[in-house]
Design a protein around this motif. Sequence first.
Motif, mmCIF file in Angstrom:
data_model
loop_
_atom_site.group_PDB
_atom_site.id
_atom_site.type_symbol
_atom_site.label_atom_id
_atom_site.label_comp_id
_atom_site.label_asym_id
_atom_site.label_seq_id
_atom_site.Cartn_x
_atom_site.Cartn_y
_atom_site.Cartn_z
ATOM 1 N N SER A 89 11.043 5.607 -11.181
ATOM 2 C CA SER A 89 12.104 4.838 -10.538
ATOM 3 C C SER A 89 11.791 4.597 -9.064
ATOM 4 C CB SER A 89 13.440 5.578 -10.671
ATOM 5 O OG SER A 89 14.471 4.895 -9.994
ATOM 6 N N ASP A 90 11.320 5.637 -8.369
ATOM 7 C CA ASP A 90 10.951 5.492 -6.968
ATOM 8 C C ASP A 90 9.745 4.563 -6.807
ATOM 9 O OD1 ASP A 90 12.953 7.219 -6.262
ATOM 10 O OD2 ASP A 90 11.659 8.963 -6.005
ATOM 11 N N LEU A 91 8.796 4.660 -7.736
ATOM 12 C CA LEU A 91 7.619 3.800 -7.667
ATOM 13 C C LEU A 91 8.016 2.338 -7.834
ATOM 14 C CD1 LEU A 91 4.581 3.438 -7.416
ATOM 15 C CD2 LEU A 91 4.384 3.852 -9.885
ATOM 16 N N GLU A 92 8.977 2.076 -8.708
ATOM 17 C CA GLU A 92 9.442 0.698 -8.904
ATOM 18 C C GLU A 92 10.008 0.136 -7.605
ATOM 19 O OE1 GLU A 92 11.937 -2.633 -9.398
ATOM 20 O OE2 GLU A 92 12.765 -0.643 -8.944
ATOM 21 N N LYS A 93 10.731 0.979 -6.855
ATOM 22 C CA LYS A 93 11.266 0.547 -5.562
ATOM 23 C C LYS A 93 10.133 0.232 -4.582
ATOM 24 C CE LYS A 93 15.719 2.988 -5.453
ATOM 25 N NZ LYS A 93 16.531 3.968 -4.674
ATOM 26 N N ALA A 94 9.125 1.111 -4.552
ATOM 27 C CA ALA A 94 7.992 0.908 -3.653
ATOM 28 C C ALA A 94 7.247 -0.374 -3.999
ATOM 29 C CB ALA A 94 7.047 2.109 -3.709
ATOM 30 N N VAL A 95 7.047 -0.620 -5.289
ATOM 31 C CA VAL A 95 6.344 -1.821 -5.734
ATOM 32 C C VAL A 95 7.147 -3.071 -5.365
ATOM 33 C CG1 VAL A 95 5.580 -3.102 -7.773
ATOM 34 C CG2 VAL A 95 5.093 -0.662 -7.580
ATOM 35 N N ARG A 96 8.461 -2.980 -5.457
ATOM 36 C CA ARG A 96 9.310 -4.125 -5.137
ATOM 37 C C ARG A 96 9.161 -4.548 -3.677
ATOM 38 N NH1 ARG A 96 15.448 -3.003 -5.208
ATOM 39 N NH2 ARG A 96 14.731 -1.631 -6.884
ATOM 40 N N ILE A 97 9.223 -3.579 -2.756
ATOM 41 C CA ILE A 97 9.106 -3.925 -1.335
ATOM 42 C C ILE A 97 7.663 -4.286 -0.997
ATOM 43 C CG2 ILE A 97 8.791 -1.527 -0.569
ATOM 44 C CD1 ILE A 97 10.736 -4.271 1.292
ATOM 45 N N ARG A 98 6.703 -3.660 -1.664
ATOM 46 C CA ARG A 98 5.282 -3.992 -1.467
ATOM 47 C C ARG A 98 5.029 -5.451 -1.829
ATOM 48 N NH1 ARG A 98 1.362 -0.781 -5.403
ATOM 49 N NH2 ARG A 98 1.972 0.971 -4.083
ATOM 50 N N LEU A 134 7.814 6.049 0.424
ATOM 51 C CA LEU A 134 8.907 5.095 0.244
ATOM 52 C C LEU A 134 9.939 5.294 1.339
ATOM 53 C CD1 LEU A 134 10.519 2.982 -1.440
ATOM 54 C CD2 LEU A 134 11.479 4.921 -2.717
ATOM 55 N N ALA A 135 10.261 4.227 2.053
ATOM 56 C CA ALA A 135 11.337 4.240 3.040
ATOM 57 C C ALA A 135 12.562 3.583 2.419
ATOM 58 C CB ALA A 135 10.917 3.484 4.307
ATOM 59 N N GLU A 136 13.704 4.268 2.528
ATOM 60 C CA GLU A 136 14.942 3.768 1.933
ATOM 61 C C GLU A 136 16.064 3.754 2.970
ATOM 62 O OE1 GLU A 136 15.284 5.199 -2.582
ATOM 63 O OE2 GLU A 136 14.835 6.845 -1.219
ATOM 64 N N SER A 171 18.531 0.942 -0.447
ATOM 65 C CA SER A 171 17.559 -0.092 -0.791
ATOM 66 C C SER A 171 16.190 0.242 -0.202
ATOM 67 C CB SER A 171 18.025 -1.454 -0.276
ATOM 68 O OG SER A 171 18.146 -1.428 1.135
ATOM 69 N N PRO A 172 15.103 -0.157 -0.874
ATOM 70 C CA PRO A 172 13.755 0.093 -0.343
ATOM 71 C C PRO A 172 13.469 -0.838 0.823
ATOM 72 C CG PRO A 172 13.621 -1.202 -2.363
ATOM 73 C CD PRO A 172 15.063 -0.821 -2.194
ATOM 74 N N ILE A 173 12.986 -0.291 1.926
ATOM 75 C CA ILE A 173 12.718 -1.123 3.101
ATOM 76 C C ILE A 173 11.295 -0.917 3.635
ATOM 77 C CG2 ILE A 173 15.123 -1.336 3.823
ATOM 78 C CD1 ILE A 173 14.661 0.938 5.790
ATOM 79 N N GLY A 174 10.501 -0.073 2.970
ATOM 80 C CA GLY A 174 9.131 0.100 3.423
ATOM 81 C C GLY A 174 8.333 0.989 2.490
ATOM 82 N N THR A 175 7.028 0.810 2.496
ATOM 83 C CA THR A 175 6.159 1.634 1.649
ATOM 84 C C THR A 175 4.744 1.654 2.214
ATOM 85 O OG1 THR A 175 5.365 2.010 -0.621
ATOM 86 C CG2 THR A 175 5.513 -0.269 0.113
ATOM 87 N N MET A 176 4.005 2.674 1.836
ATOM 88 C CA MET A 176 2.603 2.818 2.208
ATOM 89 C C MET A 176 1.946 3.728 1.174
ATOM 90 S SD MET A 176 0.996 4.798 5.550
ATOM 91 C CE MET A 176 1.333 3.532 6.777
ATOM 92 N N ARG A 177 0.680 3.460 0.882
ATOM 93 C CA ARG A 177 -0.068 4.349 -0.013
ATOM 94 C C ARG A 177 -1.168 5.045 0.788
ATOM 95 N NH1 ARG A 177 -1.991 1.264 -4.853
ATOM 96 N NH2 ARG A 177 -3.911 0.797 -3.742
ATOM 97 N N ILE A 178 -1.331 6.331 0.553
ATOM 98 C CA ILE A 178 -2.339 7.123 1.259
ATOM 99 C C ILE A 178 -3.262 7.784 0.242
ATOM 100 C CG2 ILE A 178 -2.766 8.994 2.901
ATOM 101 C CD1 ILE A 178 0.185 8.683 3.797
#
Length: 253
Positions: free
Chosen positions: A40-49, A80-82, A88-95
């Motif tokens: 569920s969290d990944l879906e949010k990250a993908v959406r903002i990405r 994931l930034a919420e 709502s998701p407002i930011g993401t980054m992958r490390i």
Amino acid sequence: MTPAYPMSVTASEQQHSRLDMKSMKAEALPFTIRVVSNASDLEKAVRIRHAAYMRHVPAFAQALKMPERSDSELGVVVLLAESKFDGSPIGTMRIQTNEFNPLTLEQSVNLPHALTSQRLAEATRLGVTQERVGRMVTTALFKAFFLYCQKQRVDWMVITARSPVDRHYDRLMFKDVDPEMGYIPFKHVGNLPHRVMSFEVGAAHDLWLSAKHPLFNFVFRTYHADIDVSATTLYESRIPQRATTADTAMMIA
């Protein structure tokens, strides 16, 4: 092959960290940043990405509508930034660290031995909201990246950046891995031309202090409880909690 040394933070380091926190001012953010640990969290990250890439590189963004395999690989975390207001998701980054696999950028370029012999972490798939809070989210995600590198004992932060985003990393005092390389195409960003830049984690304190950099106080003198990089990763969440040490070792092998 990366140097072998303990990944966990020792008890004395934890105590030192707590002492440092007592001398820091606390500041609340209008959003939270945490590690993605479920679908569920990944879906949010993908959406903002996807939304962020659609604004800047729409052709490549078509490939980012779904989660990528790299999102859940060993040695990778997705941040994931919420918004605290509505979640709502407002930011993401992958490390990704190079503990288990070469960095994604190494699909396109050979890094110098002076770097590959060190512990590295690459940030990719940065995406933030276009709302006014977006700039603050970008800065906070960078702090999360830095804190994660400290936690994982990373020596160098490495990024690829297209123009004009690379100017942001110039201001952060990143340097070109090879000044003569310039902008080269990278497979993981649709063959768009990017610079390869790096920053030494252990030098950040003195470097930013001497430069009177605005990030110094934000990173080293301010405690943000809203930034948490300690949660279970997507890869770790797939390992049954009741698995024995031997079972876990077999899964990772």
